[in-house]
Enzyme design. Structure first.
Site, PDB file in Angstrom:
ATOM      1  NE  ARG A 245      -4.257  -1.398   0.060  1.00 17.48           N
ATOM      2  CZ  ARG A 245      -4.347  -2.432  -0.762  1.00 17.48           C
ATOM      3  NH1 ARG A 245      -3.326  -2.728  -1.548  1.00 17.48           N
ATOM      4  NH2 ARG A 245      -5.436  -3.176  -0.805  1.00 17.48           N
ATOM      5  CD  GLU A 274      -1.330   3.726  -5.888  1.00 18.45           C
ATOM      6  OE1 GLU A 274      -2.399   3.294  -6.400  1.00 18.45           O
ATOM      7  OE2 GLU A 274      -0.559   3.009  -5.258  1.00 18.45           O
ATOM      8  CG  HIS A 292      -1.875  -0.309  -7.164  1.00 13.13           C
ATOM      9  ND1 HIS A 292      -2.444   0.491  -6.215  1.00 13.13           N
ATOM     10  CD2 HIS A 292      -1.987  -1.580  -6.690  1.00 13.13           C
ATOM     11  CE1 HIS A 292      -2.883  -0.238  -5.198  1.00 13.13           C
ATOM     12  NE2 HIS A 292      -2.608  -1.514  -5.471  1.00 13.13           N
TER      13      HIS A 292
END
Length: 319
Positions: A245, A274, A292
């Site tokens: 994460r 992000e 990602h």
């Protein structure tokens, strides 16, 4: 029943649900329009990945929702406890993408160990004129075999990383406050296998002794897991990979550690801001970058789609 797969769904999942009579909508609805869309179309199941947020206000505003599904492991973009308190089923696919994420970890490790991010930038520009110079600059690559990998977080993905590392001949150490011991089964051909028990240890020990560090932990609520203090504990020339994460690693501290040589290279699949990572991170020559895509393999998406379909059918008793 209408199912909104707002962040997409593999065709295998769509087909499995359609065969059972569900209408699967894969239209990407912007977050600010989601409440109206769900209510206007009487959506009873919402499936998301990491982009769409399912928070308390949306849950309260959409009484038709019966199931919230997350394609993947982490559910930090869903108010899970609140949804369940409203008798909404919340499901995910915790094991479907483990192998894909773990393999991406090693893609980053191999890339950094052999200078591929920098090489791939420079070869198209000066490869025809400075070939010998580039070859000289990349001559100090390292092997992973025989090195120590420190795994922070020994859930399903962490254990899959351990399995691959053991197969490569690496020494595996791990830290996890919730897992005391993990038994890793390494399979070979002809149904041969070995079991390796890994005892977890305090985080500090992993930071001090690992040649490579990879993180597989949830989003952090109370600051960074790896910051300036933690980088100082690490070996000189360590490598760090984060496919868990954004926000687990302090990116400013990482850049400082890379610039000083404390960290030899890093691999990042997730970022603090992000979907707009910082330019400093994106342009750093010692960072291997992916947007990602840890679970973005054909195989993982197929497993995610089928797993979600099976769970939805089970909950609604559709056979």
């Amino acid at each position: 029943m209408k199912i909104l797969a707002n962040d997409g769904l593999d065709q295998s999942g769509i087909d499995a649900l359609t065969e059972k009579g569900f209408e699967v909508i894969t239209t990407k609805v912007p977050q600010e329009l989601l409440v109206d869309y769900i209510n206007e179309n009487n959506i009873r199941t919402v499936l998301v990945r990491s982009a769409t947020q399912i928070r308390k206000p949306l849950i309260d505003a959409c009484p038709s929702i019966e199931i919230i599904g997350r394609g993947g492991v982490g559910m930090d973009n869903i108010d899970v406890d609140y949804a369940r308190s409203k008798n909404i089923h919340v499901i995910n696919t915790p094991s479907a993408s483990s192998e894909s994420v773990a393999e991406l970890v090693f893609a980053h490790l191999f890339s950094g160990a052999r200078f591929l991010p920098d090489s791939n930038r420079k070869m198209p520009v000066v490869g025809d004129s400075e070939f010998a110079k580039l070859k000289k600059s990349y001559e100090k690559g390292i092997e992973l075999r025989g090195k120590t990998i420190g795994i922070i977080g020994m859930g399903r993905i962490g254990q899959e990383v351990a399995r691959i590392a053991l197969g490569l001949g690496m020494r595996v150490i791990a830290a996890d406050n919730n897992v005391g011991r993990a038994s890793i089964k390494v399979k070979f051909y002809n149904n041969q296998f070995i079991n390796v028990d890994i005892e977890t240890e305090p985080l500090e020990g992993v930071l001090r002794h690992a040649d490579f560090i990879t993180l597989h932990v949830p989003a952090q609520k109370d600051g960074y897991m790896i910051g300036e203090k933690e980088f100082a504990m690490m070996k000189d020339g360590v490598a760090v990979v984060n496919c868990s994460r954004g926000g687990v690693i302090d990116e400013e501290a990482l850049i400082s550690a890379l610039d000083s040589g404390k960290v030899a290279f890093a691999g990042l699949d997730v970022f603090i801001n992000e979907p707009t990572p910082s330019k400093q991170i994106l342009n750093h020559p010692k960072i291997s970058l992916t947007p990602h895509t840890g679970a973005s393999t054909i195989e993982a998406q197929d497993r995610i789609g089928l797993s979600l379909a099976e769970q939805i059918c089970s909950i609604l008793q559709v056979y």
